[in-house]
Design a protein around this motif. Structure first.
Motif, PDB file in Angstrom:
ATOM      1  N   ALA A 137       0.678  -1.188   0.049  1.00 40.34           N
ATOM      2  CA  ALA A 137       0.043  -0.169   0.120  1.00 40.34           C
ATOM      3  C   ALA A 137       0.903   1.325   0.190  1.00 40.34           C
ATOM      4  O   ALA A 137       1.919   1.121   0.359  1.00 40.34           O
ATOM      5  N   PRO A 138       0.435   2.555  -0.367  1.00 42.72           N
ATOM      6  CA  PRO A 138       1.257   3.428  -0.469  1.00 42.72           C
ATOM      7  C   PRO A 138       1.324   4.203   0.968  1.00 42.72           C
ATOM      8  O   PRO A 138       0.331   4.444   1.574  1.00 42.72           O
ATOM      9  N   PRO A 139       2.410   4.405   1.149  1.00 44.55           N
ATOM     10  CA  PRO A 139       2.788   4.757   2.614  1.00 44.55           C
ATOM     11  C   PRO A 139       2.726   6.403   2.988  1.00 44.55           C
ATOM     12  O   PRO A 139       3.615   7.122   2.963  1.00 44.55           O
ATOM     13  N   ARG A 140       1.618   6.729   2.785  1.00 43.18           N
ATOM     14  CA  ARG A 140       1.309   8.139   3.007  1.00 43.18           C
ATOM     15  C   ARG A 140      -0.243   8.434   3.494  1.00 43.18           C
ATOM     16  O   ARG A 140      -1.044   7.585   3.224  1.00 43.18           O
ATOM     17  N   ASP A 173      -8.778  13.225   7.273  1.00 42.34           N
ATOM     18  CA  ASP A 173      -7.247  12.591   6.859  1.00 42.34           C
ATOM     19  C   ASP A 173      -7.530  10.980   7.190  1.00 42.34           C
ATOM     20  O   ASP A 173      -7.896  10.669   8.320  1.00 42.34           O
ATOM     21  N   VAL A 174      -7.015  10.299   6.078  1.00 38.48           N
ATOM     22  CA  VAL A 174      -7.110   8.747   6.622  1.00 38.48           C
ATOM     23  C   VAL A 174      -5.622   8.142   5.724  1.00 38.48           C
ATOM     24  O   VAL A 174      -5.013   8.838   4.990  1.00 38.48           O
ATOM     25  N   GLY A 175      -5.569   6.850   6.077  1.00 38.90           N
ATOM     26  CA  GLY A 175      -4.403   6.255   5.357  1.00 38.90           C
ATOM     27  C   GLY A 175      -4.520   6.024   3.907  1.00 38.90           C
ATOM     28  O   GLY A 175      -5.586   5.671   3.498  1.00 38.90           O
ATOM     29  N   ALA A 176      -3.674   6.190   2.963  1.00 43.13           N
ATOM     30  CA  ALA A 176      -3.857   5.936   1.560  1.00 43.13           C
ATOM     31  C   ALA A 176      -4.265   4.772   1.423  1.00 43.13           C
ATOM     32  O   ALA A 176      -4.783   4.436   0.516  1.00 43.13           O
ATOM     33  N   TRP A 177      -3.880   3.666   2.081  1.00 46.81           N
ATOM     34  CA  TRP A 177      -4.179   2.208   1.672  1.00 46.81           C
ATOM     35  C   TRP A 177      -5.697   2.211   1.984  1.00 46.81           C
ATOM     36  O   TRP A 177      -6.242   1.360   1.320  1.00 46.81           O
ATOM     37  N   ALA A 178      -6.661   2.906   2.957  1.00 47.63           N
ATOM     38  CA  ALA A 178      -7.984   2.828   3.106  1.00 47.63           C
ATOM     39  C   ALA A 178      -8.693   3.151   1.603  1.00 47.63           C
ATOM     40  O   ALA A 178      -9.681   2.868   1.604  1.00 47.63           O
ATOM     41  N   VAL A 179      -7.915   4.416   1.257  1.00 50.02           N
ATOM     42  CA  VAL A 179      -8.729   4.877  -0.120  1.00 50.02           C
ATOM     43  C   VAL A 179      -8.543   3.738  -1.184  1.00 50.02           C
ATOM     44  O   VAL A 179      -9.292   3.310  -2.069  1.00 50.02           O
ATOM     45  N   LEU A 180      -7.333   3.012  -0.986  1.00 51.95           N
ATOM     46  CA  LEU A 180      -7.133   2.023  -1.996  1.00 51.95           C
ATOM     47  C   LEU A 180      -7.892   0.760  -2.091  1.00 51.95           C
ATOM     48  O   LEU A 180      -8.584   0.498  -2.878  1.00 51.95           O
ATOM     49  N   LEU A 238     -11.454   3.200   7.201  1.00 52.37           N
ATOM     50  CA  LEU A 238     -11.974   2.454   5.796  1.00 52.37           C
ATOM     51  C   LEU A 238     -13.656   2.961   5.611  1.00 52.37           C
ATOM     52  O   LEU A 238     -13.831   3.133   4.544  1.00 52.37           O
ATOM     53  N   LEU A 239     -14.111   3.064   6.736  1.00 52.95           N
ATOM     54  CA  LEU A 239     -15.687   3.609   6.499  1.00 52.95           C
ATOM     55  C   LEU A 239     -15.514   5.074   6.087  1.00 52.95           C
ATOM     56  O   LEU A 239     -16.523   5.193   5.113  1.00 52.95           O
ATOM     57  N   PHE A 258      -4.184  -9.304  -0.488  1.00 52.90           N
ATOM     58  CA  PHE A 258      -3.526  -8.930   0.829  1.00 52.90           C
ATOM     59  C   PHE A 258      -2.807  -7.666   0.768  1.00 52.90           C
ATOM     60  O   PHE A 258      -2.019  -7.261  -0.409  1.00 52.90           O
ATOM     61  N   ALA A 259      -3.195  -6.682   1.535  1.00 57.82           N
ATOM     62  CA  ALA A 259      -2.463  -5.237   1.420  1.00 57.82           C
ATOM     63  C   ALA A 259      -1.920  -4.998   2.763  1.00 57.82           C
ATOM     64  O   ALA A 259      -2.458  -5.391   3.746  1.00 57.82           O
ATOM     65  N   GLY A 260      -0.739  -4.128   2.666  1.00 58.75           N
ATOM     66  CA  GLY A 260      -0.105  -3.837   3.896  1.00 58.75           C
ATOM     67  C   GLY A 260       1.169  -2.869   3.614  1.00 58.75           C
ATOM     68  O   GLY A 260       1.583  -2.708   2.243  1.00 58.75           O
ATOM     69  N   HIS A 261       1.855  -2.258   4.684  1.00 62.97           N
ATOM     70  CA  HIS A 261       2.723  -1.534   4.473  1.00 62.97           C
ATOM     71  C   HIS A 261       4.167  -2.400   4.220  1.00 62.97           C
ATOM     72  O   HIS A 261       5.185  -1.822   3.789  1.00 62.97           O
ATOM     73  N   THR A 262       3.894  -3.254   4.838  1.00 64.91           N
ATOM     74  CA  THR A 262       5.024  -4.367   4.825  1.00 64.91           C
ATOM     75  C   THR A 262       4.435  -5.813   4.452  1.00 64.91           C
ATOM     76  O   THR A 262       3.177  -5.967   4.188  1.00 64.91           O
ATOM     77  N   ARG A 263       5.379  -6.719   4.294  1.00 64.33           N
ATOM     78  CA  ARG A 263       4.913  -8.226   3.725  1.00 64.33           C
ATOM     79  C   ARG A 263       5.375  -9.104   4.614  1.00 64.33           C
ATOM     80  O   ARG A 263       6.398  -9.212   5.375  1.00 64.33           O
ATOM     81  N   THR A 264       4.015  -9.869   5.086  1.00 59.36           N
ATOM     82  CA  THR A 264       4.507 -10.924   6.151  1.00 59.36           C
ATOM     83  C   THR A 264       5.104 -12.257   5.366  1.00 59.36           C
ATOM     84  O   THR A 264       5.276 -12.546   4.065  1.00 59.36           O
TER      85      THR A 264
END
Length: 662
Positions: free
Chosen positions: A167-170, A179-186, A214-215, A308-314
């Protein structure tokens, strides 16, 4: 019908709601004439349990015609409601997930299907059925524009693929100024595109903070009547009404926490998990199926798209990527925060914050809020004896002492007693020394360093979801960082070296996730200082290469046969039961010589063993262990009246442990 033909009758096959493993199967019940119309698959019923001599709750899984047995079948006691709350796909998913974890399907369904609320059900039935939601052209165009940052993503959403996205880290600002994380918009854009195609989307997040983001993002893109909140914090009627909406024929977007991975939405086209490395997605209740594993099983059964989305990868997801089971979806343009690895000014320096990080904080405070992440809450989570420097322990229970105020009396972290009249058992010293700094002590120290600056503490005791864009020092524990309007002007990550010292196989992976999630709250271009940490995790953060770090972790764990390269199963019970269970498992699927770790003795006379199982042998092994659990439960039943009691030889099995701990 001639006299030679066998008599046939209508049979309801019922899954009873019981924690007993020996009852985890379908029972046949005759359907009396008065319930013939109401007894349909999926409805709640009450049935007699002959062995227990009582009436229990259950669900009708299927209705079938069967030859009447010689011994008459028990009849359904009653049909609780005509609403089918257990659709066939949900039962199939619960059954498969439970079998994979050697557990009971009823334990999973208890987490997913809310208790019946009569008024909410009547109100729902009185309303007209929901209409198919409509996504207008403008919102659809906006959603597709967001997905365009990942060139292959929109096409993959329509193909039933398994995808991994960094996910975009911004931070991102919505139309209403939130303001929300860009991941929520994605994720909201992916769900909107799926809904526009007439299919449902299920979005699974770790906690309520992610759910709120997300909501908020969905409010900008999706029609309001299509978004359903699945939240255990809601009242019983609200949650039951939301579940009935999910069951409706009209597609919807479900936003919920870990149990939402099972949400039986109509024509599901997308299931997305955010930040699957968060431990909150691991189900603590039996059978303990992780939301990630439930989503993988569901995708295999239903064929929808899994994201699967995240700022890191498990390492769990990266293993699937390496196997080709999950496809990595790269962004059109790589975006990463400006990360700086800050070392102490010199080898002899004891300063907690290097001068470079301190200067970044001072510069950031001229423009807006600055985030400082620390390891622990409180004032001084670790207290030492001032004389011998050994950890101070409670004289009553042996628990660690901690200080909640600079001059207060330390108290025990276990029993809560205050250490009045404390004396060190090693040197007889009676004074304390603070060995660590929590959120409150850090706030106290930085408040003096930046006199007159507003200081905000955010931790478990002081939850804070958002801060404004005025200058402020925000001191937060990992995972409790509030969202700043416009993003933080600087981020300083402290105590990283201490975090990495935790005795946990996945601690490097966890630290990288904590740091990356905090760094993603910074305004684009703002500095992110990781203080006093070197090594692979620090380099992965600085270069923003979490997938490469996960690959390296997998390469190191594979020769040691550590998760997730193998499945780890914990077995607890009497020594005889554990030994027999392991022997039976080896007879069903050959186990390597190093598969068994332990057993070790527990305090109550039982033992614990860990079994390392290859994925190819997982189904046979879990089937055998489940049979051992049932056998142990049957042998531990109450004896008939007049006979002496027998010891309960219970056996507990927990699969897919995230860490190896005997």
């Amino acid at each position: 019908m001639t006299s030679d033909e066998p008599r046939r009758l209508t049979v309801a096959r019922v899954l009873v709601d019981s924690p007993l493993p020996q009852l985890d199967r379908l029972f046949d019940y005759a359907v009396p004439a008065e319930h013939m119309d109401a007894a349909t698959p999926g409805v709640r019923v009450k049935v007699p349990l002959r062995t227990a001599g009582r009436v229990v709750d259950g669900f009708i899984v299927e209705i079938a015609e069967a030859v009447a047995p010689e011994r008459p079948l028990s009849e359904l006691e009653s049909v609780v409601s005509s609403v089918a709350v257990l659709p066939a796909p949900l039962y199939a998913l619960a059954r498969r997930a439970a079998d994979r974890a050697a557990g009971s399907a009823s334990d999973i369904l208890r987490l997913v299907v809310p208790k019946r609320m009569v008024r909410a059900e009547k109100a729902w039935l009185a309303r007209p059925a929901p209409e198919v939601p409509h996504v207008d052209a403008e919102r659809l165009r906006t959603a597709r524009g967001i997905l365009a940052d990942y060139p292959t993503l929109e096409g993959a959403l329509a193909q039933g693929a398994r995808l991994a996205v960094d996910a975009p880290p911004r931070p991102s600002r919505l139309g209403d100024g939130t303001d929300v994380g860009a991941w929520a918009v994605l994720l909201a854009a992916a769900a909107t595109v799926t809904l526009a195609e007439g299919r449902s989307a299920v979005l699974v997040v770790p906690d309520y903070r992610d759910q709120e983001q997300l909501l908020a993002a969905l409010a900008d893109l999706a029609p309001a009547d299509a978004v359903v909140r699945d939240d255990a914090r809601e009242s019983g009627p609200e949650r039951y009404a939301a579940y009935l909406r999910i069951l409706a024929e009209a597609p919807c977007i479900v936003v919920g926490k870990r149990s939402a991975a099972y949400a039986p939405a109509a024509r599901t086209g997308l299931v997305a998990l955010w930040d699957d490395g968060d431990p909150l997605l691991a189900e603590p209740l039996s059978p303990g199926v992780h939301a990630r594993d439930a989503a993988l099983v569901r995708q295999e059964l239903e064929g929808h798209t899994l994201l699967f989305a995240g700022h890191t990868r498990t390492t769990d997801v990266e293993r699937l990527v390496q196997l080709g089971w999950v496809t990595d979806v790269p962004a059109r343009r790589r975006v990463s925060p400006k990360v700086v690895l800050s070392a102490p000014d010199d080898a002899a320096s004891r300063a907690r914050i290097p001068s470079s990080a301190f200067a970044a904080m001072r510069e950031g405070l001229r423009q807006g809020p600055v985030l400082v992440q620390v390891a622990r809450p409180g004032y001084a989570p670790v207290v030492l004896c001032a004389e011998c420097r050994r950890p101070a322990r409670c004289l009553h229970c042996g628990g660690p002492l901690r200080a909640d105020a600079p001059r207060g009396v330390p108290e025990c972290g276990w029993c809560g007693r205050r250490a009045h009249g404390w004396a060190c058992p090693h040197c007889a010293g009676s004074t304390f020394r603070f060995a660590s700094a929590g959120t409150e002590r850090t706030a106290d120290e930085l408040g003096r360093a930046f006199a007159g600056m507003r200081v905000i503490v955010a931790d478990g005791a002081h939850p804070r979801e958002r801060v404004d864009d005025a200058p402020a020092l925000v001191i937060a524990t990992r995972g409790a960082e509030p969202i700043a309007a416009g993003g933080y002007r600087a981020v300083v990550l402290l105590d990283g070296e201490r975090m990495l010292l935790a005795e946990d196989l996945r601690i490097g992976e966890a630290c990288l996730r904590w740091w990356a999630n905090a760094a993603a709250l910074a305004r684009p271009g703002a500095p992110v200082h990781l203080v006093g940490v070197t090594g692979p995790a620090a380099r992965a953060l600085a270069t923003w290469t979490p997938a490469a770090y996960a690959r390296a972790e997998l390469a190191e764990r594979a020769p040691l046969r550590m998760p997730p390269t193998v499945r780890i199963v914990r077995i607890e019970g009497t020594p005889e039961r554990v030994q027999q269970a392991v022997q039976d498992a080896a007879a069903h699927a050959p186990l390597p010589a190093d598969a068994l770790l332990g057993p070790v003795a527990l305090d109550d006379g039982r033992v614990r063993a860990l079994l390392r199982v290859d994925y190819a042998a997982g189904a046979d092994t879990m089937r055998s262990l489940r049979a051992s659990v049932v056998a142990a439960a049957i042998s531990g039943r109450r004896p008939p009246k007049g006979r002496p009691p027998v010891p309960r030889n219970t056996l507990n099995v927990r699969a897919d442990l995230l860490d190896v701990d005997l």
